[in-house]
Design a protein around this motif. Structure first.
Motif, PDB file in Angstrom:
ATOM      1  N   GLU A 117       0.835  -1.212   0.000  1.00  0.00           N
ATOM      2  CA  GLU A 117       0.000   0.000   0.000  1.00  0.00           C
ATOM      3  C   GLU A 117       0.870   1.264   0.000  1.00  0.00           C
ATOM      4  O   GLU A 117       0.578   2.229  -0.691  1.00  0.00           O
ATOM      5  N   TYR A 118       1.928   1.244   0.820  1.00  0.00           N
ATOM      6  CA  TYR A 118       2.849   2.383   0.847  1.00  0.00           C
ATOM      7  C   TYR A 118       3.446   2.630  -0.542  1.00  0.00           C
ATOM      8  O   TYR A 118       3.585   3.774  -0.989  1.00  0.00           O
ATOM      9  N   ALA A 119       3.795   1.545  -1.225  1.00  0.00           N
ATOM     10  CA  ALA A 119       4.379   1.689  -2.565  1.00  0.00           C
ATOM     11  C   ALA A 119       3.360   2.334  -3.507  1.00  0.00           C
ATOM     12  O   ALA A 119       3.704   3.203  -4.321  1.00  0.00           O
ATOM     13  N   LEU A 120       2.091   1.919  -3.351  1.00  0.00           N
ATOM     14  CA  LEU A 120       1.043   2.517  -4.198  1.00  0.00           C
ATOM     15  C   LEU A 120       0.894   4.012  -3.922  1.00  0.00           C
ATOM     16  O   LEU A 120       0.659   4.798  -4.841  1.00  0.00           O
ATOM     17  N   ILE A 121       1.059   4.393  -2.649  1.00  0.00           N
ATOM     18  CA  ILE A 121       0.996   5.827  -2.316  1.00  0.00           C
ATOM     19  C   ILE A 121       2.073   6.580  -3.087  1.00  0.00           C
ATOM     20  O   ILE A 121       1.821   7.620  -3.700  1.00  0.00           O
ATOM     21  N   LYS A 125       1.668   9.439  -6.059  1.00  0.00           N
ATOM     22  CA  LYS A 125       2.258  10.775  -5.947  1.00  0.00           C
ATOM     23  C   LYS A 125       3.258  11.063  -7.067  1.00  0.00           C
ATOM     24  O   LYS A 125       3.873  12.130  -7.103  1.00  0.00           O
ATOM     25  N   GLY A 126       3.475  10.090  -7.910  1.00  0.00           N
ATOM     26  CA  GLY A 126       4.502  10.261  -8.946  1.00  0.00           C
ATOM     27  C   GLY A 126       5.902  10.118  -8.373  1.00  0.00           C
ATOM     28  O   GLY A 126       6.872  10.581  -8.965  1.00  0.00           O
ATOM     29  N   SER A 127       6.023   9.467  -7.208  1.00  0.00           N
ATOM     30  CA  SER A 127       7.329   9.329  -6.556  1.00  0.00           C
ATOM     31  C   SER A 127       7.929   7.937  -6.721  1.00  0.00           C
ATOM     32  O   SER A 127       8.951   7.622  -6.100  1.00  0.00           O
ATOM     33  N   ALA A 128       7.296   7.090  -7.497  1.00  0.00           N
ATOM     34  CA  ALA A 128       7.852   5.761  -7.764  1.00  0.00           C
ATOM     35  C   ALA A 128       7.396   5.321  -9.150  1.00  0.00           C
ATOM     36  O   ALA A 128       6.331   5.719  -9.605  1.00  0.00           O
ATOM     37  N   TYR A 129       8.221   4.507  -9.787  1.00  0.00           N
ATOM     38  CA  TYR A 129       7.887   4.061 -11.143  1.00  0.00           C
ATOM     39  C   TYR A 129       8.397   2.648 -11.390  1.00  0.00           C
ATOM     40  O   TYR A 129       9.349   2.196 -10.760  1.00  0.00           O
ATOM     41  N   SER A 158       3.341   7.076 -16.797  1.00  0.00           N
ATOM     42  CA  SER A 158       2.218   7.739 -16.127  1.00  0.00           C
ATOM     43  C   SER A 158       1.854   6.987 -14.847  1.00  0.00           C
ATOM     44  O   SER A 158       2.189   5.794 -14.689  1.00  0.00           O
ATOM     45  N   VAL A 159       1.146   7.663 -13.957  1.00  0.00           N
ATOM     46  CA  VAL A 159       0.684   7.031 -12.721  1.00  0.00           C
ATOM     47  C   VAL A 159      -0.153   5.792 -13.056  1.00  0.00           C
ATOM     48  O   VAL A 159      -0.014   4.732 -12.439  1.00  0.00           O
ATOM     49  N   GLU A 160      -1.011   5.925 -14.078  1.00  0.00           N
ATOM     50  CA  GLU A 160      -1.891   4.802 -14.451  1.00  0.00           C
ATOM     51  C   GLU A 160      -1.071   3.593 -14.888  1.00  0.00           C
ATOM     52  O   GLU A 160      -1.319   2.464 -14.459  1.00  0.00           O
ATOM     53  N   GLU A 161      -0.118   3.856 -15.770  1.00  0.00           N
ATOM     54  CA  GLU A 161       0.696   2.742 -16.271  1.00  0.00           C
ATOM     55  C   GLU A 161       1.483   2.080 -15.124  1.00  0.00           C
ATOM     56  O   GLU A 161       1.535   0.860 -15.029  1.00  0.00           O
ATOM     57  N   ASN A 162       2.064   2.911 -14.264  1.00  0.00           N
ATOM     58  CA  ASN A 162       2.817   2.368 -13.129  1.00  0.00           C
ATOM     59  C   ASN A 162       1.930   1.547 -12.196  1.00  0.00           C
ATOM     60  O   ASN A 162       2.312   0.465 -11.755  1.00  0.00           O
ATOM     61  N   THR A 163       0.740   2.073 -11.924  1.00  0.00           N
ATOM     62  CA  THR A 163      -0.188   1.361 -11.039  1.00  0.00           C
ATOM     63  C   THR A 163      -0.544   0.013 -11.653  1.00  0.00           C
ATOM     64  O   THR A 163      -0.507  -1.036 -10.975  1.00  0.00           O
TER      65      THR A 163
END
Ligand code: ATP
Ligand code: MG
Length: 588
Positions: A117-121, A125-129, A158-163
Motif C-alpha cells: 500500500e505504501y508503494a502505491l501511495i 504521488k509520482g514518486s515511484a515508477y 504515467s501514474v496509471e501505467e505504473n499502477t
C-alpha cells in the motif's frame, strides 16, 4: 514542554553513553510523550554472533532502563537466504541472553500488504515508477559518487501505467528480474542510495512465512524504516553503515506521510582473532572448517554458550565496551576476562589432571583410602565442601615435576617438598623411567602424616601446592582444548593473494584425556532440557574451575559413559591483557 523525571535505575555509577543522552533528552522534552520503544531487528539468514549480542543488550537494555518496550522483529524480506532454522535459533539466543520481548514478536513479512500500500501511495504521488531495465543496465546508469547517474527511460511513465504494471508484477505476470519498482528521487544525488533505489523486485520464491503468497518482495531499505514506523519505535538504533541510508529512510517516511522514528547509529562491534560477517561464518560452517554453528570456537552466541560462556558474562562484556560512534576493535581478552570473572565467583572447583604422571607414596598404607575435604569455591563459602579420596597411587601434572629444576621452580623435584592441595605434604625420593624413551613413568615420594590439611599441626609451609587425583577413583574425561580460531589479530586484513581462511589456526582444537576427581560424575552430563537449549537451572551447572588449569564446561556430547568437557578459558591471561583492557574502559 513538561520536564519528566527519569526512572530510578538511571542513577547508576557509569556516565551516560551518547544514545542514553539522546534518549534522556527526548524523555525530558516529551518527544513521543516521553515513550521509549526500541527493537532488535535481525535478518533470519544466519546465527547470531557476539556483535548481535551487543545490539541485543543495547536495545533490550535501553527498553528496561527507561521503563520502555523492546520488540523482536525479523527483517525477513529476502526469502532466498532466510530460513525458520535461523528464526528459531535467534529466539533461543535472545531468551538465553536473558531478554524478553513479551508479546511483541514481529516479522517484516507481517507488513507486506501494508508495504505494498505504501508503494502505491508513492506511485500515486509520482514518486515511484516501474522500470524495465536489467540489473546490468541499472548499475551502468547509476553513475559513481563523483559522476551523476542517468535517468531511466521508464522514469516518466504515467501514474496509471505504473499502477497497472505494479499490480501485474504482484499478480505474477512477469518473470524474475524483468521489472522493478523504483523510487523517483534524484539520479544526481551525491548520496548513491538516493539515486532512484529499487523498492520492489520480482522473485518467484517460497517465503518461510508467507509461502507462495507473494512473488514480489520489498527491498530491505523499503521495509526497515517503515516497519519501525508501523511499530511506533521511538529510537531506531542501528550500526554505522546505515548512516548513509538515513536520508532515504527519512524520504520514505516523509513521502508516505507516516510516523517518524529517530534513527541513531553506533559502531559495530569487532573482536580480535575472529571474523564477524555472517557470510564468512556461514562459509566456515558449510566448508567444514568448524563443526557447525555452535562449534565452541565460533563467535556465535550458540558457540559461546556451548563453549561454556554464561549470559551474565556476555551482558557484562556488552556493558563494559559501551557504545561508540567510531569503528573499533575490541580485544578478545576482554571477553575472556568477563567469563573468568563470572566463573571465578560462581563455578565450583574440581581437581583434574590434564597431562598425568604417576606418583606413588611409598610410606602410605597400600589399601588405605582417606576422604579429604576440599573447598568447593573459596570465593563463596555457601558452596560448602566435598570429599576427595586420597590413596597411595595418585596422578599429578607432568609439568609439575622437573628432574633437574632451576632455583625458581617451586613444584616437585627430587628431594623437594610440595603440598598436595587439601591433603599432605609429600617429598620426592626417586623416579622410574621408561628404559627406552627415558620418559618418567613413576615418581616415588614419601608423605608426612603430620601435615594433613585442616589439622592444627599442618601449618608447615612449603612453597608449592599441586592438584592431584587418586588413581583408582579418578574418572576419565575427554577434554577439548580450544584456542583462537584465527592466528591473525585481524583476519579481515588480507595480504595479497590470500583469503581470511589462510589465517585459520590449525591448532585451534586439541583433544586430550584427563583424569578428574570422582565428584565430577554426577554432574558431568547435561540433562536433556539443558542439552537442547543450554539453559541451566543454577546458571553454572556443568561449569567448573579445574584447579590451576582453567574453566571447563560440560559439552552436550557428554554421556555417563564418556564425559566430555570444553575448555572455556585458561585460568589466567598470560599477559593480563583482559584486566588492562578492562581498566582502559573504566577510565573512558
Ligand atoms: P547482514 O550483513 O546479513 O545484514 P548483520 O550482521 O547486519 O548482517 P542483521 O541480522 O541485519 O545482521 O543484524 C541485526 C541487528 O544487529 C542490526 O540492528 C545490526 O545493526 C546489529 N548488528 C549486526 N552486527 C553487529 C555488530 N558487529 N555489532 C553491533 N551490532 C551488530
Ligand atoms: Mg543487516
Amino acid at each position: 514542554m513538561v520536564e519528566q523525571t527519569l526512572p530510578e535505575e538511571e542513577k547508576n555509577t557509569r556516565s551516560l553513553n551518547f544514545i542514553e543522552e539522546i534518549i534522556e533528552q527526548d524523555i525530558r522534552t516529551g518527544v513521543n510523550e516521553s515513550r521509549v520503544h526500541t527493537r532488535f531487528p535481525p535478518e533470519p539468514n544466519g546465527y547470531l554472533h557476539i556483535g548481535h549480542a551487543k545490539s541485543i543488550c543495547l536495545n533490550f537494555g535501553l527498553g528496561k532502563k527507561y521503563n520502555g518496550k523492546t520488540n523482536l522483529r525479523f527483517d525477513d524480506t529476502n526469502p532466498v537466504k532466510e530460513d525458520v532454522e535461523y528464526v528459531d535459533s535467534i529466539m533461543e539466543d535472545v531468551k538465553w541472553l536473558g531478554f524478553d520481548w513479551e508479546d511483541r514478536l514481529f516479522y517484516a513479512s507481517d507488513y507486506f500488504e501494508q508495504l505494498f500500500e505504501y508503494a502505491l501511495i508513492l506511485i500515486r504521488k509520482g514518486s515511484a515508477y516501474v522500470c524495465d531495465m536489467t540489473a546490468e543496465e541499472m548499475s551502468e546508469t547509476r553513475g559513481t559518487p563523483t559522476r551523476p547517474g542517468k535517468e531511466s527511460i521508464f522514469r516518466n511513465r504515467s501514474v496509471e501505467e505504473n499502477t497497472d504494471l505494479f499490480h501485474r508484477m504482484r499478480a505474477g505476470e512477469f518473470e524474475d528480474g524483468s521489472r522493478v519498482l523504483r523510487a523517483k528521487i534524484d539520479m544526481a544525488s551525491p548520496n548513491m542510495h538516493m539515486r532512484d533505489p529499487v523498492l520492489y523486485r520480482i522473485l518467484h520464491a517460497h517465503h518461510h512465512r508467507t509461502g507462495n503468497q507473494w512473488c514480489i518482495y520489498p527491498m530491505y531499505d523499503f521495509a526497515h524504516g517503515q516497519s519501525d514506523s508501523i511499530e511506533r519505535i521511538t529510537h531506531s538504533i542501528c550500526t554505522l553503515e546505515f548512516e548513509v541510508h538515513r536520508p532515504l529512510y527519512d524520504w520514505f517516511i516523509h513521502e508516505i506521510g507516516i510516523y517518524a522514528p529517530r534513527q541513531i547509529e553506533f559502531a559495530r562491534l569487532n573482536v580480535t582473532y575472529t571474523v564477524m560477517s555472517k557470510r564468512k561464518l556461514l562459509e566456515l560452517v558449510r566448508e567444514g572448517y568448524v563443526n557447525g554453528w555452535d562449534d565452541p570456537r565460533m563467535p556465535t552466541i550458540c558457540g559461546l554458550r556451548r563453549r561454556g560462556f554464561t549470559p551474565e558474562s556476555i551482558r557484562n562484556f556488552a556493558d563494559i565496551i559501551g557504545v561508540a560512534k567510531r569503528d573499533n576493535v575490541i580485544d578478545v581478552s576482554l571477553l575472556e576476562y568477563c567469563i573468568r570473572e563470572d566463573l571465578n565467583k560462581r563455578a565450583n572447583r574440581l581437581m583434574a589432571v590434564l597431562n598425568p604422571v604417576k606418583v606413588i607414596i611409598d610410606n602410605y598404607p597400600d589399601d588405605l583410602v582417606e576422604e579429604m575435604e576440599a573447598v568447593n569455591n573459596p570465593e563463596d563459602e555457601s558452596k560448602g565442601k566435598r570429599k576427595m579420596p586420597f590413596s597411595k597411587t595418585l596422578f599429578i601434572e607432568r609439568e609439575d615435576f622437573m628432574e633437574d629444576p632451576p632455583n625458581k621452580f617451586f613444584r616437585l623435584a627430587p628431594g623437594r617438598e610440595v603440598r598436595l592441595k587439601a591433603a599432605y605434604i609429600i617429598r620426592c625420593e626417586s623416579v622410574v623411567k621408561d628404559p627406552e624413551t627415558g620418559e618418567i613413568t613413576e615418581i616415588h615420594c614419601t608423605y608426612d602424616p603430620q601435615t594433613k590439611s585442616g589439622m592444627p599441626e599442618s601449618n608447615r609451609k612449603v612453597k608449592g601446592t599441586l592438584h592431584w587425583v587418586s588413581e583408582k577413583q579418578a574418572v576419565k574425561a575427554e577434554i577439548r582444548l580450544y584456542d583462537r580460531l584465527f592466528t591473525k589479530e585481524n583476519p579481515d586484513d588480507i595480504e595479497e593473494g590470500k583469503t581470511y581462511k589462510d589465517y585459520l589456526n590449525a591448532d585451534s582444537l586439541k583433544i586430550i584425556t584427563a583424569l578428574i576427581e570422582p565428584a565430577v560424575s554426577g554432574s558431568a552430563v547435561l540433562d536433556p532440557a539443558d542439552k537442547s537449549a543450554g539453559y541451566e537451572k543454577d546458571g553454572v551447572s556443568g561449569k567448573y574451575q579445574f584447579e590451576r588449569t582453567g574453566y571447563f564446561s560440560v559439552d552436550k556430547d557428554s554421556t555417563p559413559q564418556h564425559l566430555v568437557f570444553n575448555r572455556v578459558v585458561r585460568l589466567k591471561d598470560s599477559s593480563s591483557k583482559g584486566e588492562k583492557v578492562k581498566e582502559n574502559f573504566t577510565f573512558l
